[in-house]
Structures are given as C-alpha cells and as structure tokens.
Design a protein around this motif. Structure first.
Motif, PDB file in Angstrom:
ATOM      1  N   ILE A 147       0.849  -1.190   0.000  1.00 44.60           N
ATOM      2  CA  ILE A 147       0.000   0.000   0.000  1.00 44.60           C
ATOM      3  C   ILE A 147       0.886   1.242   0.000  1.00 44.60           C
ATOM      4  CG2 ILE A 147      -1.791   1.248   1.253  1.00 44.60           C
ATOM      5  CD1 ILE A 147      -2.628  -1.470   2.447  1.00 44.60           C
ATOM      6  N   TYR A 148       0.723   2.056  -1.018  1.00 42.71           N
ATOM      7  CA  TYR A 148       1.593   3.205  -1.300  1.00 42.71           C
ATOM      8  C   TYR A 148       0.770   4.469  -1.093  1.00 42.71           C
ATOM      9  CZ  TYR A 148       4.544   6.036  -4.647  1.00 42.71           C
ATOM     10  OH  TYR A 148       5.319   6.965  -5.288  1.00 42.71           O
ATOM     11  N   LEU A 149       1.195   5.332  -0.177  1.00 42.34           N
ATOM     12  CA  LEU A 149       0.420   6.516   0.170  1.00 42.34           C
ATOM     13  C   LEU A 149       1.266   7.777   0.032  1.00 42.34           C
ATOM     14  CD1 LEU A 149      -2.444   7.242   1.382  1.00 42.34           C
ATOM     15  CD2 LEU A 149      -1.252   7.493   3.556  1.00 42.34           C
ATOM     16  N   ILE A 150       0.664   8.810  -0.524  1.00 43.02           N
ATOM     17  CA  ILE A 150       1.352  10.092  -0.709  1.00 43.02           C
ATOM     18  C   ILE A 150       1.138  10.986   0.504  1.00 43.02           C
ATOM     19  CG2 ILE A 150       1.283  12.247  -2.028  1.00 43.02           C
ATOM     20  CD1 ILE A 150       0.698  10.570  -4.517  1.00 43.02           C
ATOM     21  N   VAL A 151       2.236  11.576   0.982  1.00 42.01           N
ATOM     22  CA  VAL A 151       2.190  12.561   2.057  1.00 42.01           C
ATOM     23  C   VAL A 151       3.077  13.724   1.648  1.00 42.01           C
ATOM     24  CG1 VAL A 151       2.790  13.072   4.453  1.00 42.01           C
ATOM     25  CG2 VAL A 151       1.771  10.873   3.885  1.00 42.01           C
ATOM     26  N   ALA A 152       2.556  14.923   1.629  1.00 42.38           N
ATOM     27  CA  ALA A 152       3.389  16.085   1.315  1.00 42.38           C
ATOM     28  C   ALA A 152       2.596  17.355   1.603  1.00 42.38           C
ATOM     29  CB  ALA A 152       3.851  16.066  -0.133  1.00 42.38           C
ATOM     30  N   THR A 153       3.001  18.077   2.637  1.00 42.77           N
ATOM     31  CA  THR A 153       2.318  19.310   3.009  1.00 42.77           C
ATOM     32  C   THR A 153       3.082  20.548   2.572  1.00 42.77           C
ATOM     33  OG1 THR A 153       3.457  19.503   5.130  1.00 42.77           O
ATOM     34  CG2 THR A 153       1.458  18.148   5.071  1.00 42.77           C
ATOM     35  N   GLY A 154       4.352  20.359   2.206  1.00 41.63           N
ATOM     36  CA  GLY A 154       5.238  21.486   1.955  1.00 41.63           C
ATOM     37  C   GLY A 154       6.200  21.704   3.105  1.00 41.63           C
ATOM     38  N   ASP A 155       5.814  21.266   4.297  1.00 42.12           N
ATOM     39  CA  ASP A 155       6.619  21.423   5.507  1.00 42.12           C
ATOM     40  C   ASP A 155       7.089  20.041   5.953  1.00 42.12           C
ATOM     41  OD1 ASP A 155       7.635  21.754   8.077  1.00 42.12           O
ATOM     42  OD2 ASP A 155       6.030  23.098   8.740  1.00 42.12           O
ATOM     43  N   PRO A 194      -5.477  16.244   0.104  1.00 42.99           N
ATOM     44  CA  PRO A 194      -6.147  15.372   1.082  1.00 42.99           C
ATOM     45  C   PRO A 194      -5.808  15.716   2.537  1.00 42.99           C
ATOM     46  CG  PRO A 194      -5.221  14.099  -0.708  1.00 42.99           C
ATOM     47  CD  PRO A 194      -4.700  15.486  -0.878  1.00 42.99           C
ATOM     48  N   TRP A 195      -6.842  15.647   3.376  1.00 47.19           N
ATOM     49  CA  TRP A 195      -6.664  15.777   4.818  1.00 47.19           C
ATOM     50  C   TRP A 195      -6.318  14.401   5.397  1.00 47.19           C
ATOM     51  CZ3 TRP A 195      -6.990  20.708   6.617  1.00 47.19           C
ATOM     52  CH2 TRP A 195      -7.690  21.641   5.848  1.00 47.19           C
ATOM     53  N   LEU A 196      -5.889  14.387   6.659  1.00 44.14           N
ATOM     54  CA  LEU A 196      -5.612  13.116   7.321  1.00 44.14           C
ATOM     55  C   LEU A 196      -6.853  12.223   7.332  1.00 44.14           C
ATOM     56  CD1 LEU A 196      -3.387  14.099  10.392  1.00 44.14           C
ATOM     57  CD2 LEU A 196      -2.762  12.536   8.556  1.00 44.14           C
ATOM     58  N   SER A 197      -8.019  12.832   7.527  1.00 44.45           N
ATOM     59  CA  SER A 197      -9.252  12.055   7.548  1.00 44.45           C
ATOM     60  C   SER A 197      -9.533  11.429   6.183  1.00 44.45           C
ATOM     61  CB  SER A 197     -10.429  12.932   7.970  1.00 44.45           C
ATOM     62  OG  SER A 197     -10.535  14.071   7.119  1.00 44.45           O
ATOM     63  N   ASP A 198      -9.181  12.143   5.098  1.00 43.65           N
ATOM     64  CA  ASP A 198      -9.349  11.584   3.753  1.00 43.65           C
ATOM     65  C   ASP A 198      -8.464  10.356   3.572  1.00 43.65           C
ATOM     66  OD1 ASP A 198     -10.975  13.787   3.290  1.00 43.65           O
ATOM     67  OD2 ASP A 198      -9.393  14.937   2.327  1.00 43.65           O
ATOM     68  N   ARG A 199      -7.236  10.487   4.038  1.00 42.03           N
ATOM     69  CA  ARG A 199      -6.306   9.353   3.908  1.00 42.03           C
ATOM     70  C   ARG A 199      -6.801   8.163   4.722  1.00 42.03           C
ATOM     71  NH1 ARG A 199      -2.121  13.483   4.537  1.00 42.03           N
ATOM     72  NH2 ARG A 199      -1.286  13.993   2.492  1.00 42.03           N
ATOM     73  N   ASP A 200      -7.352   8.431   5.896  1.00 44.91           N
ATOM     74  CA  ASP A 200      -7.844   7.343   6.741  1.00 44.91           C
ATOM     75  C   ASP A 200      -8.982   6.599   6.041  1.00 44.91           C
ATOM     76  OD1 ASP A 200      -7.933   5.879   9.261  1.00 44.91           O
ATOM     77  OD2 ASP A 200      -9.863   6.853   9.571  1.00 44.91           O
ATOM     78  N   PRO A 228       5.033  13.567  11.048  1.00 47.35           N
ATOM     79  CA  PRO A 228       3.981  12.907  11.835  1.00 47.35           C
ATOM     80  C   PRO A 228       2.860  12.333  10.969  1.00 47.35           C
ATOM     81  CG  PRO A 228       3.908  15.297  12.135  1.00 47.35           C
ATOM     82  CD  PRO A 228       5.181  14.978  11.425  1.00 47.35           C
ATOM     83  N   GLN A 229       2.554  12.992   9.843  1.00 44.07           N
ATOM     84  CA  GLN A 229       1.522  12.437   8.964  1.00 44.07           C
ATOM     85  C   GLN A 229       1.983  11.118   8.353  1.00 44.07           C
ATOM     86  OE1 GLN A 229      -0.593  14.857   6.229  1.00 44.07           O
ATOM     87  NE2 GLN A 229      -0.660  16.670   7.544  1.00 44.07           N
ATOM     88  N   ALA A 230       3.247  11.051   7.950  1.00 43.01           N
ATOM     89  CA  ALA A 230       3.782   9.810   7.384  1.00 43.01           C
ATOM     90  C   ALA A 230       3.786   8.692   8.417  1.00 43.01           C
ATOM     91  CB  ALA A 230       5.189  10.056   6.854  1.00 43.01           C
ATOM     92  N   GLN A 231       4.187   9.010   9.626  1.00 43.15           N
ATOM     93  CA  GLN A 231       4.219   7.990  10.670  1.00 43.15           C
ATOM     94  C   GLN A 231       2.817   7.476  10.994  1.00 43.15           C
ATOM     95  OE1 GLN A 231       6.586  10.238  13.614  1.00 43.15           O
ATOM     96  NE2 GLN A 231       8.225   8.748  13.286  1.00 43.15           N
ATOM     97  N   GLN A 232       1.832   8.390  11.027  1.00 45.80           N
ATOM     98  CA  GLN A 232       0.462   7.960  11.283  1.00 45.80           C
ATOM     99  C   GLN A 232      -0.060   7.110  10.136  1.00 45.80           C
ATOM    100  OE1 GLN A 232      -1.103   8.129  14.041  1.00 45.80           O
ATOM    101  NE2 GLN A 232      -2.988   7.171  13.263  1.00 45.80           N
TER     102      GLN A 232
END
Length: 535
Positions: free
Chosen positions: A167-175, A430-436, A181-185
């Motif tokens: 399962i491959y998920l994109i995380v990137a906020t710019g910061d 996407p928000w964290l809730s969207d990813r969940d 923490p988003q990647a770890q969650q």
C-alpha cells in the motif's frame, strides 16, 4: 470423441491471457532496437547534472548565502574556464592536487569568488588528478553500498509486509516537519510505502535546494536533509510496527542524477524515474533527459532502489482505450533502458493506471485486461498500479466507489504496489481524515478479496483475452514504426511527432538543452566508470 482407452490433453495455457511467446519476444526485440540508438547517444554525452552528481558523490554539499549549491558554483566555474566536454573531475582534482585548496568545499568557495582558475591537466598531472578523483568519488559510491547493506539488514530484522500489493500513500504538506507525523500515522494505519511528492515546479529547477524546508507548493522540496529526516522517522515507525516502511521520492526533472545520488546516500527505497516523463510533461530536452536518466538508473541499480515509471501520465492527456498500447510500448522501453543501466527485474516498478472513462460499457473488464496484460508481460517486476484521477469530478461518493473498483482490479490481477486513491482528488489536498477513509477502502477490498487473483481466470478467447492481445498487436505495430522511422534515432522522432501522450517534443528544443555537452576524447567521470562496471 476420443477412442476408448485413450486420453486427450488440452494444450496448457501460457498464463491467464495465453499470450503467444513468439509475439512477446518480438515486442521486446523491437523495444531493444528502438532503445539502442538512445543508449549510444546517452553514452556520447554528459550534462551539468551528471557532473554535479559526481561532485555530490565525492562529498561536496552545502550552499552559498543565496542558496545556490556549491556543486553548481564549482561546476559553473570549471565550465567557464575549460568547458564541460572533458567532465568536471580532471580540472577539479587537478586544482586540488596543485594545492589550490585543501578540500572540495574550499575550492568551490574560491571558485565562486573567482580566485582560482581551472585547466585541463596533461602528462603526470593528468594521471595524478585522475587517481585522486577516482579515490574520492569511489569512497562516495562505497557509502551508497553501505546504505544498501544497511537496508538489507533492517528488512531482515523488521520484515516486509505480509501482503501484496504493498500500500503506497502520498504525504506532502510542503513542511517536512508536518510531513513526518503524517507519514508515521499513515504507516500505523497500514501504509507500506510513503511517497513524499515534490513541490510543484522543482523538476524545472537546475539545482537541488539545500537543507530542511518548511514551505512548498502542493508538495515538499526534495533535499538531502529532508530525505535524511524522513528516513530516520520511518525507521522509528518500522521499529514500532515490526515491518520495514519504505520511502519514495522523485528522481526526475533537470536534477535527476543528483537526486538519485542523494537518495542512494540517504537510503531511500523507491524513486520515481521515468525515461520520458520529463520530456513529455515538463518539456525538458529529450537528449538531456535520456543522458540524465541513464546515469540516475545506474545509481539506483547500485543503491538497490526500486524505480517507479510514469506511464500512468500518458492516460491523463490521451484516451486510455485508444492509447493503451502506448503504455505498453513505454513499459517495454523503460524495461530495456533500466536493464541496460544495470537494474534487475525486482527493481522495475513499471507504471500503469485505471483511467478508462467510467461511463464506457465494459470499462471494468477493459481495465482488467490492461492490468493483467502488464502483469503477464512483466511477471517478475513489482508493478505500480495507479488510481483514477482524470475522471474524478469532485463527487466524493462517486470517487470513493471508483477507487474501490480500482483496488479490486489491483487485487484481482496481482499488482505489486497499489497507490491509494483519494476521494477528494480534484477537490482539495487530502486531509488526514481523507487518507484514513482511503486506507479503510483499501483494507476492506484486500481483506474481502483475499487471494482472488488465484481464482480469477478470464475465459479463453473471451473479451479480456482478446482485448489484451489487441493491445499487444498495436504495441508491435507502433514499435515497428519507431524502428523503421527515417533517421538514426526513430524514438526521438516519434517523441517529436507526439506519439506519446499527444505531446510533441523535438530533440533540438526544450529546457536544459544548454546543459548538454558531447564528450571529448579524454573525458573522465569516475562515477560513470564505476557504475558502468556494474551495468
């Protein structure tokens, strides 16, 4: 009816699609014929990014007060004095051997200030400069080797995911400090691969930004420090979860070789690295791209990094049914270029996507045909299956359903790496809730379907089988036209004609062309020498 006492045996099928092995071999042969002139072209040229990558492997890092990396400053000074045709290594290490500076960093600073001049050494000076360059660059490649061994140890200690597809998920906020923490969650919620997408436009920067970054646009800048920070964070997560969590970034654009080198030094596990994406979708000069991608893939091969190719992008501009064969042709070309550069089957994350218009009758059957075709053409490759994006409308309920069909197609056809689709595609980042919610979708389908791919066998000569054979036939026709195209470089001419993704990109135009140089007799690049031995 068979005679009494005798038995009849059906001819065994060659995979679920019963593809003709002679036809498949012909397709690969044609891809090889189309690709060979491009490899020869790449071997005859160097680029500013290849030379800067060599300096990075030798240990040069940091930037001046304006944020311009020292590798850029040093290369620009060398190029201004002696050109790029002989490479950067001989002039740079000749200056070091002559005592112009004690180390690369000091030499770069003096070069930027105009207090040192470069020359092409001869005789004994040339021998001494070459030996010094090989020693220092070789030490950098040994560091890459060490990071590969480290990955092998950690995978053995923590283990791989106990399922496929990954399962491959994109995380990137710019910061980067928000990404962590988003990647770890995301890893805690089931993601096996974390992709930190780059800030919009970074592929067009002819330098790699320095340090940790806290501002980006629809992504986070790819820098060595950001790589280091995220890899360390995911190592913490791997330890916590008892499985090795992989990290992905992008080795594409004008700095493809440098980012590949930094990825090897910081133990990234996957890199987006396509042979034509930068040409078609970023208008980067084709020669620049092919030279850079060959060197970068040699680095990936050495570092044990899995590449992800970008065939899915073709279907965002061209019709997914009419252009399906261009995806297959690109996969075959990417396979040839990758293996020629030293990559092995397990490193070939060839891309394809679920992008057929949903309103088209039998669209799901056709998606299954395309996905199964990729799986059977490249049985040992960790294919990367991409979710629907082009036909996302902002209706999140429809989008969630489309993503579920995409997930099901991935499970049914035995895909290896499944990028998680977002129901808010085309609406918001996407928000964290969207990813969940998206991860819940994937987990439900994978759990409910189980090993459905073992049971899914399309009817002989049925719709799915016939569609797959049609795509193979059209792929061979296109490859034949490329190989028979007038001129030596048929693939370059096909790209110029708009064959892929409907984008017309001539080989004598595009961004980065001024950064390409034809190698002169006596050209030296120690990194290329070492990596060439591997490939």
């Amino acid at each position: 009816m068979a005679p009494t006492g005798s038995t009849t045996r059906a001819t065994p099928r060659r995979g679920k699609l019963d593809l003709d092995p002679v036809t498949v071999r012909k397709a690969r042969t044609l891809a090889r014929q189309a690709g060979r002139p491009i490899v020869s072209l790449a071997k005859q040229h160097t680029t500013v990014s290849v030379e800067r990558a060599t300096l990075r492997l030798a240990g040069l890092s940091g930037a001046d007060a304006d944020g311009i990396p020292w590798v850029n400053r040093l290369l620009d000074a060398v190029r201004g004095d002696v050109g790029l045709e002989h490479g950067v290594s001989l002039p740079v290490w000749d200056a070091l051997v002559r005592g112009e500076a004690d180390d690369l960093s000091t030499l770069a600073q003096k070069a930027a200030a105009g207090s040192v001049r470069f020359r092409l050494p001869e005789g004994r000076d040339l021998t001494r400069a070459g030996a010094a360059a090989r020693k220092q660059v070789g030490a950098g490649i040994k560091r890459v080797d060490g990071r590969r061994r480290e990955r092998d140890r950690l995978v053995k200690r923590w283990g791989d995911p106990d399922h496929q597809p990954w399962i491959y998920l994109i995380v990137a906020t710019g910061d980067i400090y928000e990404d962590i923490p988003q990647a770890q969650q995301a890893a805690r919620e089931g993601a096996d691969v974390i992709a930190v997408i780059r800030s919009t436009g970074q592929s067009l920067l002819d330098y790699v930004p320095e340090g940790a970054t806290r501002e980006g646009f629809a992504g986070t800048y790819a820098t060595q420090e950001n790589f280091r920070l995220m890899r360390a964070a995911l190592d913490e997560s791997s330890r916590e979860l008892g499985r090795y969590v992989r990290l992905t970034n992008y080795a594409s654009g004008l700095c493809m070789p440098e980012i590949a080198a930094l990825a090897g030094l910081e133990r990234l596990d996957m890199m987006l690295n396509d042979s034509m994406y930068g040409i078609l979708f970023r208008d980067i000069n084709p020669v620049r791209t092919f030279v850079d991608q060959r060197f970068s893939r040699q680095v990936h091969a050495r570092a044990g990094i899995i590449i992800n190719t970008g065939e899915d992008n073709y279907l965002t501009t061209a019709d997914a049914v009419e252009a399906a064969h261009t995806v297959t042709v690109s996969q075959l070309l990417n396979e040839y270029f990758a293996k020629e550069a030293g990559l092995e089957d397990w490193q070939l994350g060839l891309g394809h996507a679920f992008e057929i218009t949903p309103e088209l009758p039998d669209s799901f059957r056709m998606e299954l045909a395309h996905a199964l075709l990729a799986r059977e053409l490249f049985p040992k490759a960790p294919l990367k299956w991409m979710p629907p994006t082009r036909h996302m409308t902002g209706d999140v309920f429809r989008g969630y359903m489309l993503d579920a069909f995409f997930n099901l197609a991935g499970v049914m056809t035995g895909q290896s790496i499944l990028l998680v689709g977002m129901m808010t595609e085309a609406v918001v980042t996407p928000w964290l809730s969207d990813r969940d919610l998206a991860l819940q979708n994937v987990r439900y389908v994978m759990n409910a379907a189980g090993n459905l791919h073992e049971d899914f066998v399309p009817a002989p000569d049925g719709f799915i089988v016939q569609r797959a054979r049609q795509v193979v036939g059209e792929s061979i026709e296109l490859l034949e036209r490329i190989v028979e195209h007038e001129g030596k470089h048929g693939l370059l001419e096909a790209i110029a004609d708009g064959t892929f993704g409907l984008m017309k990109r001539p080989s004598d135009a595009g961004r980065g062309l001024d950064g390409v140089a034809r190698k002169a007799p006596g050209y030296l690049n120690p990194a290329s020498e070492i990596l060439e031995e591997k490939s």
